[in-house]
Design a protein around this motif. Structure first.
Motif, PDB file in Angstrom:
ATOM      1  N   GLU A 131      46.707  36.118  38.417  1.00  0.00           N
ATOM      2  CA  GLU A 131      47.197  34.893  37.802  1.00  0.00           C
ATOM      3  C   GLU A 131      46.110  33.819  37.845  1.00  0.00           C
ATOM      4  OE1 GLU A 131      50.016  34.938  36.308  1.00  0.00           O
ATOM      5  OE2 GLU A 131      50.634  36.909  37.049  1.00  0.00           O
ATOM      6  N   ARG A 132      46.295  32.769  37.024  1.00  0.00           N
ATOM      7  CA  ARG A 132      45.291  31.718  36.939  1.00  0.00           C
ATOM      8  C   ARG A 132      45.140  30.932  38.237  1.00  0.00           C
ATOM      9  NH1 ARG A 132      43.416  30.131  31.897  1.00  0.00           N
ATOM     10  NH2 ARG A 132      44.304  31.281  30.128  1.00  0.00           N
ATOM     11  N   ASN A 133      46.215  30.784  39.000  1.00  0.00           N
ATOM     12  CA  ASN A 133      46.165  29.972  40.213  1.00  0.00           C
ATOM     13  C   ASN A 133      45.757  30.772  41.446  1.00  0.00           C
ATOM     14  OD1 ASN A 133      48.459  31.526  40.415  1.00  0.00           O
ATOM     15  ND2 ASN A 133      49.755  29.898  41.252  1.00  0.00           N
ATOM     16  N   GLU A 134      45.318  31.999  41.265  1.00  0.00           N
ATOM     17  CA  GLU A 134      44.909  32.836  42.391  1.00  0.00           C
ATOM     18  C   GLU A 134      43.403  32.743  42.594  1.00  0.00           C
ATOM     19  OE1 GLU A 134      48.457  36.163  41.751  1.00  0.00           O
ATOM     20  OE2 GLU A 134      46.352  36.753  41.644  1.00  0.00           O
ATOM     21  N   THR A 135      43.008  32.529  43.842  1.00  0.00           N
ATOM     22  CA  THR A 135      41.597  32.344  44.198  1.00  0.00           C
ATOM     23  C   THR A 135      41.118  33.538  45.011  1.00  0.00           C
ATOM     24  OG1 THR A 135      41.918  29.945  44.272  1.00  0.00           O
ATOM     25  CG2 THR A 135      39.930  30.820  45.318  1.00  0.00           C
ATOM     26  N   PHE A 136      39.962  34.043  44.633  1.00  0.00           N
ATOM     27  CA  PHE A 136      39.397  35.203  45.321  1.00  0.00           C
ATOM     28  C   PHE A 136      38.917  34.804  46.714  1.00  0.00           C
ATOM     29  CE2 PHE A 136      35.581  37.857  46.220  1.00  0.00           C
ATOM     30  CZ  PHE A 136      36.218  39.071  46.349  1.00  0.00           C
ATOM     31  N   VAL A 137      39.294  35.590  47.732  1.00  0.00           N
ATOM     32  CA  VAL A 137      38.906  35.339  49.126  1.00  0.00           C
ATOM     33  C   VAL A 137      37.854  36.334  49.585  1.00  0.00           C
ATOM     34  CG1 VAL A 137      39.717  35.269  51.521  1.00  0.00           C
ATOM     35  CG2 VAL A 137      41.122  34.290  49.693  1.00  0.00           C
ATOM     36  N   GLY A 138      38.066  37.616  49.343  1.00  0.00           N
ATOM     37  CA  GLY A 138      37.128  38.632  49.789  1.00  0.00           C
ATOM     38  C   GLY A 138      37.666  40.013  49.507  1.00  0.00           C
ATOM     39  N   ALA A 139      36.930  41.014  49.949  1.00  0.00           N
ATOM     40  CA  ALA A 139      37.314  42.398  49.734  1.00  0.00           C
ATOM     41  C   ALA A 139      36.766  43.246  50.861  1.00  0.00           C
ATOM     42  CB  ALA A 139      36.805  42.902  48.383  1.00  0.00           C
ATOM     43  N   PHE A 140      37.383  44.390  51.083  1.00  0.00           N
ATOM     44  CA  PHE A 140      36.907  45.329  52.096  1.00  0.00           C
ATOM     45  C   PHE A 140      37.467  46.704  51.794  1.00  0.00           C
ATOM     46  CE2 PHE A 140      40.999  43.976  53.696  1.00  0.00           C
ATOM     47  CZ  PHE A 140      41.533  45.110  54.275  1.00  0.00           C
ATOM     48  N   ALA A 141      36.878  47.709  52.422  1.00  0.00           N
ATOM     49  CA  ALA A 141      37.323  49.094  52.238  1.00  0.00           C
ATOM     50  C   ALA A 141      37.450  49.745  53.604  1.00  0.00           C
ATOM     51  CB  ALA A 141      36.341  49.870  51.372  1.00  0.00           C
ATOM     52  N   ASP A 142      38.569  50.409  53.842  1.00  0.00           N
ATOM     53  CA  ASP A 142      38.722  51.207  55.057  1.00  0.00           C
ATOM     54  C   ASP A 142      38.607  52.679  54.669  1.00  0.00           C
ATOM     55  OD1 ASP A 142      41.112  51.795  53.839  1.00  0.00           O
ATOM     56  OD2 ASP A 142      42.378  50.885  55.381  1.00  0.00           O
ATOM     57  N   ALA A 143      39.050  53.556  55.538  1.00  0.00           N
ATOM     58  CA  ALA A 143      38.882  54.985  55.280  1.00  0.00           C
ATOM     59  C   ALA A 143      39.716  55.479  54.111  1.00  0.00           C
ATOM     60  CB  ALA A 143      39.226  55.779  56.545  1.00  0.00           C
ATOM     61  N   SER A 144      40.802  54.772  53.775  1.00  0.00           N
ATOM     62  CA  SER A 144      41.738  55.280  52.768  1.00  0.00           C
ATOM     63  C   SER A 144      41.800  54.476  51.492  1.00  0.00           C
ATOM     64  CB  SER A 144      43.159  55.355  53.374  1.00  0.00           C
ATOM     65  OG  SER A 144      43.176  56.159  54.542  1.00  0.00           O
ATOM     66  N   HIS A 145      41.538  53.154  51.562  1.00  0.00           N
ATOM     67  CA  HIS A 145      41.765  52.310  50.402  1.00  0.00           C
ATOM     68  C   HIS A 145      40.690  51.226  50.308  1.00  0.00           C
ATOM     69  CE1 HIS A 145      45.789  54.051  49.902  1.00  0.00           C
ATOM     70  NE2 HIS A 145      45.961  53.876  51.201  1.00  0.00           N
ATOM     71  N   PHE A 146      40.618  50.644  49.101  1.00  0.00           N
ATOM     72  CA  PHE A 146      39.814  49.456  48.859  1.00  0.00           C
ATOM     73  C   PHE A 146      40.760  48.307  48.547  1.00  0.00           C
ATOM     74  CE2 PHE A 146      37.568  46.682  45.785  1.00  0.00           C
ATOM     75  CZ  PHE A 146      36.588  46.194  46.639  1.00  0.00           C
ATOM     76  N   TYR A 147      40.512  47.139  49.156  1.00  0.00           N
ATOM     77  CA  TYR A 147      41.388  45.982  49.028  1.00  0.00           C
ATOM     78  C   TYR A 147      40.629  44.809  48.418  1.00  0.00           C
ATOM     79  CZ  TYR A 147      44.587  48.341  52.326  1.00  0.00           C
ATOM     80  OH  TYR A 147      45.424  49.231  52.954  1.00  0.00           O
ATOM     81  N   MET A 148      41.316  44.072  47.546  1.00  0.00           N
ATOM     82  CA  MET A 148      40.856  42.779  47.041  1.00  0.00           C
ATOM     83  C   MET A 148      41.861  41.726  47.514  1.00  0.00           C
ATOM     84  SD  MET A 148      38.057  43.203  45.022  1.00  0.00           S
ATOM     85  CE  MET A 148      38.050  42.016  43.684  1.00  0.00           C
ATOM     86  N   ILE A 149      41.359  40.619  48.071  1.00  0.00           N
ATOM     87  CA  ILE A 149      42.220  39.609  48.683  1.00  0.00           C
ATOM     88  C   ILE A 149      42.121  38.301  47.897  1.00  0.00           C
ATOM     89  CG2 ILE A 149      42.817  38.417  50.819  1.00  0.00           C
ATOM     90  CD1 ILE A 149      41.288  40.542  52.343  1.00  0.00           C
ATOM     91  N   TYR A 150      43.295  37.701  47.611  1.00  0.00           N
ATOM     92  CA  TYR A 150      43.375  36.424  46.909  1.00  0.00           C
ATOM     93  C   TYR A 150      44.400  35.538  47.617  1.00  0.00           C
ATOM     94  CZ  TYR A 150      41.049  38.928  43.103  1.00  0.00           C
ATOM     95  OH  TYR A 150      40.161  39.676  42.353  1.00  0.00           O
ATOM     96  N   THR A 151      44.327  34.239  47.339  1.00  0.00           N
ATOM     97  CA  THR A 151      45.342  33.289  47.776  1.00  0.00           C
ATOM     98  C   THR A 151      45.749  32.442  46.575  1.00  0.00           C
ATOM     99  OG1 THR A 151      43.654  31.669  48.420  1.00  0.00           O
ATOM    100  CG2 THR A 151      44.467  33.152  50.135  1.00  0.00           C
TER     101      THR A 151
END
Length: 511
Positions: A131-151
């Motif tokens: 969404e337009r009001n979501e701001t990117f915070v960071g990302a990381f990958a563990d053994a099973s998945h890749f994550y994108m984080i927003y607020t």
């Protein structure tokens, strides 16, 4: 005879170093900027090196025997350097995840290298439903998945998790249970993912916000934030994100009365949460059962007591004077507690076997800020920037400003290069690596009692200590270094030698 005796004497001095580490691999890389290098390793001992240069993706694959399997250059479809945010090891490939933004649209653009043949594969772009009001915070990958984080504006936490190569599942977690902070988004400013190969140093452990993954649950641990309605009482907060249900659980450790800045930090290892509190006159280390948050072990010392759980002396690095090496040992008991409490408290926990835990405990003091100014004869142009407004994207052209020189600092920037400050920060920037004051403790993994360390040199108790001793012998501090596990008790240390343009991997064994 005299020369033979001298040779035997020198061999005796170097024998311990030969046993301490051995060279695993050495690769010549035509690399101009060490900070562009990314490395990833698997459990079998294969290592993949990647860097972007001249519009091409460069890969080198090393097998478990230290032999180079493949080296190749792949023309990139876009001239812009991929913003690699995480890496992951699958059954057959090393996957590199990059973020691509095109106006309001955002994509995950991954590419992969086969773990055994070195074959390159370009994965499809995956659009994110943002969404337009979501701001990117960071990302990381563990053994099973890749994550994108927003607020978003309501301080909700929005996560995108990779389900397959072409789809990311989106979940929104409500953080209404967390008390407000003085600065908006303060908890997310220092959020780091604790990877199994995270460097066990106080510089890595001094962050107040850490994220851990255990299967479908994510644990966010925040240290040094106040309770709701109690500004003078700070605590450790634990926020559990349950991915299948989308629900959150908020818990806290017993609060601590702190007058000003937080003087404690924590680290989660398996099902035990370790929290250390450093004061000028008292040292406290408490272990909590993570499921029940009940204390199971505590060590407490006053300023006139020796911290008997130390397996190494108290080291201080980065506080060198004009004629000092920058590495000293604090021996006097009255100075130990005072130096440990100067800076941001930090703790990391590591394990190379099933019998012992190795704790790195201390503090990190950020570098001092220099006087504002620069070289008035050097000007650089800031890049053109797109600013998001209510009427769409607005192009803000770059401008010419004085350049600043930034010395080497923890591999974040190359040595003695100029960089630009788009907002012309008059307060100046931090200079130098900062000051790290720390010791290491070895505890029994079952009882958490002090464990006996049987090594010939009492100052070298863990593989991390051996690595630091090796780094001191290097004539030039590496601009890029990395750590990863190999086998049950081996630690591989890779670094880029700028003079010879060689990436070297050394193997250290834990006693």
């Amino acid at each position: 005879m005299r020369y033979i005796f001298l040779a035997l004497l020198l061999l005796g001095f170097t024998a311990s170093e030969v046993r301490a580490q051995q060279e695993f691999a050495s690769l010549e890389l035509p690399l101009r900027r060490a900070e562009d290098l990314v490395s990833v390793a698997d459990g079998d001992g294969n290592v993949c090196l990647y860097f972007f240069q001249g519009g091409k993706l460069n890969f080198s694959l090393v097998d478990a025997k230290g032999q180079t399997v493949a080296t190749q250059e792949i023309p990139y479809r876009n001239g812009q350097q991929p913003q690699v945010l995480g890496t992951r090891v699958t059954d057959t490939e090393f996957v590199f995840y990059s973020r691509f933004v095109n106006g309001n649209k955002e994509f995950v653009r991954p590419f992969a290298i086969n773990r055994y043949s070195g074959a390159f594969r370009s994965l499809p772009d995956v659009p994110l439903r943002r969404e337009r009001n979501e701001t990117f915070v960071g990302a990381f990958a563990d053994a099973s998945h890749f994550y994108m984080i927003y607020t978003d504006k309501k301080d909700n936490l929005i996560l995108h998790r990779e389900l397959d190569e072409s789809y990311y599942e989106k979940k929104t977690f409500n953080l209404a249970d967390l008390p407000r902070t003085r600065t908006k988004g303060e908890r997310q400013q220092e959020l780091i993912f604790v990877h199994p190969d995270l460097e066990r140093t106080v510089f890595a452990g001094q962050h107040r916000s850490k994220i851990y993954t255990r299967g479908d649950k994510l644990y966010l641990v925040f240290d040094g934030f106040s309770l709701r309605g109690k500004k003078n009482e700070l605590t450790t907060e634990i926020l559990t994100l349950d991915w299948p249900s989308g629900q959150t659980e908020y818990r806290t450790l017993p609060s601590l009365a702190v007058k000003s800045d937080a003087n404690f930090n924590s680290f989660l290892h398996d099902n035990t949460l370790f929290r250390v509190q450093l004061e000028r006159d008292e040292f406290t280390l408490t272990a909590f059962d993570f499921s029940s948050l009940q204390p199971i072990k505590e060590y407490r010392y006053t300023a006139d007591q020796d911290i008997d759980i130390k397996a190494t002396p108290v080291h201080q690095r980065g506080a060198g004077a004009l004629f000092s090496s920058g590495n000293s040992v604090i021996e006097k008991t009255s100075k130990v507690m005072r130096n440990l409490s100067t800076g941001k408290p930090a703790i990391t926990v590591d394990a190379f076997n099933d019998s012992t835990l190795q704790l790195t405990i201390g503090s990190y003091q950020p570098p001092a800020r220099r006087n504002p100014g620069g070289d008035p004869t050097r000007l650089v142009r800031t890049p053109d920037r797109y600013i998001q407004t209510s009427r769409g994207l607005f192009l803000m052209p770059g401008r010419w400003i004085p350049a600043y020189s930034l010395p080497y600092s923890y591999s974040m920037f190359p040595y003695n290069r100029y960089y630009y400050d788009p907002f012309y920060n008059q307060a100046g920037e931090s200079v130098g690596p900062g000051t790290s004051t720390y010791f290491r403790a070895v505890l029994d993994s079952e009882t958490l009692d002090k464990a006996t360390v049987s090594v010939s040199d009492s100052t070298v108790a863990t593989a991390q200590d051996k690595i630091e001793a090796y780094e001191e012998e290097l004539k030039q501090t590496p601009e890029y270094k990395t750590l990863y596990r190999y086998g049950n008790n081996k630690l591989h240390y890779g670094y880029f030698d700028k003079r010879s343009k060689t990436f070297k991997i050394l193997e250290f064994t834990q006693n």
